[in-house]
Design a protein around this motif. Structure first.
Motif: not given
Length: 784
Positions: A545-557, A520-524, A655-656, A631-636
């Motif tokens: 590193l974006l996926g891990g930061l998003l996971g940490a963001l959700r944990a904080n929210l 989803d985030l890297c198109g990999n 973020l998209h 970028h696959p993760a970003s707003h066009p």
């Protein structure tokens, strides 16, 4: 491994207290996780016998007892227990006894003096519930302390063994270790003493010879399956965490705990034909002793008769061939199964057993016969019967290649000097056979030590027995020097400091991530896949590193943190042409308000330009350019590639919306990711003269097409390095009256200066003309 200290001391009895023994085992690598007493502290409780029983004259539910407690005269005790009978033996707390929560005093109960209290197991703290007095054996000695009679001063040890110490999964194995550590004599298991009958044994065929190098079975006929298990055996089993089932089963469990060899007893009359040790066949099923049916797979080793499997080898026996109260003849099995064949099967079927736990780690293949003989002797003593025949099939047992041990290497690894004689003595205490040539030893590991493979294993054994506490720390003696810190590279700590100053907090995440994140985030679609992931959601290596930061963001929210700003420095992984590629990166993510709640500024959400400013501060004093890109993760429309001197070094974007919705975010997060190497590199500072003369400013206003980016003009203007020009910058953008539709007006500030003289108008105009020509080359028109 849970065991009773008193049982251990029947094998080895060092002159150590329980606490000292616990410390000794822990320091030798057998960590004592817990040591607890069998019973709470109490005293003045003895074995008593009821001599007479009469009804209390003033209470229907009370009895007057005359009790013999080993004193000159019987005691009169008022008792309300319903199970009290004349002649029975039970614990009696004398006057002055202190039981858990109560102290016994002489008292009158409905007008009659009572000189003690008859006790239940609950009152002694030995059970949670009890329905009456605790009934003792008929051979209990009247007047003896109940603590001595029931061995209530015993301690229960729980060892937290490492997987390599399978030799200590038995009382005898632990005793062997204690003997080696203390030098106390070890009481070996005595050879069995019984006679074989003249009956016919059961034929055994081992088809899977490599999986079962040794299999021994004995036929015992005429056993009494209803015989009671001796109290001493029940007590030892219960203190080790096993409940009593039946005499036959209890014996096999007892030998398992005592010698570490799993055994199994089949009902001989429920077996059909010969015994075969083989791998399961397609479509076979087996109902195990725990009533669970298993669909056998072809890599599962089974014990089978002529019709079907009767046991899952090394794990559990089958229910159809199990012994019960009607059993009269048994087939007793003792075997050595290769650990590699048994390992993983318990996890696959969803449960394990004491047997599988040991077979997976390896049991002593030299003790297979010893354990069988020990169990057979106990069965004859308890259940009676006759051993008719013993059948053994032996193949290629595991080889025990000698391991070289050098005295010089011991010194090198441990840092202490041990004489060859000391090392030889330690090896003897460990029961290891060896040949010595000067300062070198050729050591043959015993059959129960599967963990002795290389020289360092033997050095560890020498250190354990010698005593880790005797290895004193030595001061470090080495030449110390400062590591070079090149001016052309920034320390990593400086980057962290900048990020903290920009109000970010550092996060550390696993490099193992969910494959969905990569897609989803890297198109990999071809990430680096782990062969043995620790969890299903951590199955691939991250390429961002974006996926891990998003996971940490959700944990904080989820923990009600409305404003989150995180950064991480770590490795990212990708497939190269021939090998894998690892690249270190720095990534950041901002979510929520642009500033902490305050009165000084108007509240607003963080946006692209806030984070863009953070990135520019990271690179200062280097100048950056930003190029619109998807970028696959970003707003066009809110995504850009970060360029340093024309080379792409990272990404920045919002973020998209699709992923914002997928990850349940109330608003968009803004993120960036940069190659760490680009951030660490810096130009070495050089001297330049400071002008004493004021700069000259000229403003250039031009009209350009709306689709022309400012950077497309600033780059050439700065790159021209026109004479005397020290800075070119944009200070105004105008759209509106006086400017055509589809056009925009840009105003540039030009600073000119010389360190040696005041500039003439001619010199200024020449430099400005050069810049105007560059603007016109890019389609700009001078604005009047």
């Amino acid at each position: 491994m849970k065991f009773s200290e008193s049982w251990l001391r029947t094998f080895v009895n060092p002159s150590l207290s329980s606490e000292e023994l616990s410390h000794l085992l822990t320091m030798a690598g057998l960590e004592v996780e817990e040591m607890v007493g069998i019973a709470p502290a109490f005293d003045k409780v003895v074995v008593a016998q009821v001599l007479s029983k009469e009804k209390h004259p003033d209470a229907d539910r009370l009895n007057l007892l005359s009790v013999d407690v080993g004193q000159a005269e019987p005691l009169t005790i008022v008792c309300g227990a319903q199970n009290v009978t004349v002649g029975m033996k039970a614990p009696c707390a004398l006057v002055g006894a202190k039981l858990p929560g109560i102290e016994i005093k002489q008292a009158k109960v409905r007008g009659i003096a009572s000189f003690g209290m008859m006790c239940s197991a609950k009152e002694l703290g030995l059970a949670e519930e009890s329905s009456g007095l605790m009934v003792l054996d008929a051979d209990a000695s009247v007047g003896q302390s109940i603590r001595d009679h029931l061995d209530l001063d015993d301690k229960l040890f729980t060892l937290k063994l490492t997987p390599n110490r399978c030799d200590c999964l038995s009382l005898y194995g632990i005793a062997r270790e204690v003997s080696a550590l203390t030098g106390a004599p070890l009481q070996h298991v005595l050879p069995a003493n019984f006679k074989l009958g003249t009956g016919q044994g059961r034929k055994v065929a081992v088809t899977a010879a490599a999986a079962c190098p040794r299999y021994i079975g004995s036929v015992i006929k005429g056993v009494d399956a209803k015989a009671s298990t001796p109290v001493w055996m029940v007590q030892r089993l219960e203190r080790c965490g096993l409940r009593s089932i039946s005499a036959l089963v209890d014996v096999t469990n007892y030998v398992l705990l005592e010698l570490g060899q799993p055994l199994h007893a089949f009902d001989l009359n429920k077996l059909s034909g010969d015994i075969e040790v083989r791998f399961a066949r397609a479509g076979e099923k087996l109902k195990l002793l725990n009533e669970q049916s298993v669909d056998l797979q072809e890599d599962m080793l089974v014990i089978a008769d002529s019709k079907h499997p009767v046991a899952l080898a090394g794990v559990m026996g089958g229910a159809d061939s199990a012994v019960d109260d009607t059993t009269t003849d048994i087939f007793l099995e003792s075997a050595f199964f290769a650990p590699g064949v048994i390992v993983g099967k318990s996890r696959r079927i969803g449960f394990g057993s004491d047997s599988s736990y040991r077979f997976e780690r390896g049991v002593d293949f030299a003790a297979t016969q010893v354990a069988l003989d020990r169990a057979s002797e106990l069965i004859l003593d308890i259940c009676g019967g006759q051993i008719e025949a013993v059948t053994e099939v032996a193949g290629n047992l595991p080889a025990r290649p000698p391991v070289k041990l050098r005295t010089a290497r011991v010194l090198r690894v441990l840092g202490i000097s041990l004489a060859p004689e000391e090392i030889a003595q330690i090896l003897k205490r460990l029961g290891m056979a060896f040949q010595q040539q000067g300062d070198e030893f050729s050591v043959t590991p015993p059959s129960y030590r599967f963990d002795i493979v290389i020289e360092e294993d033997l050095i560890e054994e020498v250190a354990r027995v010698h005593g880790y506490e005797k290895i004193q720390p030595a001061p470090i003696q080495a030449r110390m020097s400062m590591l070079p810190l090149r001016e052309s590279q920034r320390p990593l700590s400086k980057l962290r400091q900048v990020m903290v100053q920009r109000d970010y907090q550092e996060a550390i995440n696993y490099a193992f991530v969910d494959a969905d994140w990569e897609r989803d985030l890297c198109g990999n679609t071809t990430p680096v896949v782990l062969q043995n992931p620790i969890a299903s959601q951590m199955s691939v290596m991250r390429s961002s590193l974006l996926g891990g930061l998003l996971g940490a963001l959700r944990a904080n929210l989820a923990r009600k943190q409305p404003r989150v700003r995180l950064f991480e420095i770590g490795g990212c992984f990708a497939r190269g042409e021939r090998d894998y590629v690892q690249q270190e990166r720095l990534a950041g993510l901002a979510y929520g308000a642009a500033c902490s709640e305050q009165w000084g500024t108007t509240a607003r959400d963080v946006d692209f330009y806030d984070v863009k400013g953070d990135v520019e501060v990271l690179f200062a004093p280097h100048g950056l350019t930003f190029e619109a890109a998807t970028h696959p993760a970003s707003h066009p429309g809110r995504s850009a590639r970060i360029l340093l001197e024309g080379r792409a070094v990272g990404w920045i974007g919002e973020l998209h919306p699709q992923w914002q919705q997928r990850y349940d975010l109330a608003q968009a997060a803004v993120w960036f990711e940069i190659e760490l190497g680009a951030l660490l590199a810096r130009n070495v500072a050089s001297y330049s003269e400071v002008s004493k003369l004021p700069p000259v400013r000229r403003d250039l206003a031009v009209v350009v097409d709306e689709n022309i980016a400012v950077q497309d003009l600033l780059g050439p203007l700065r790159g021209a390095k026109a004479a005397y020009v020290v800075d070119v910058g944009l200070f105004d953008v105008y759209r509106g009256k006086g400017v055509e539709e589809g056009k925009k007006s840009l105003a540039f500030r030009v600073l000119l200066q010389d360190t040696q003289k005041t500039l003439t108008e001619t010199e200024i105009e020449q430099s400005i003309a050069q810049l105007v020509a560059i603007l016109q080359q890019h389609g700009a028109q001078m604005r009047a």
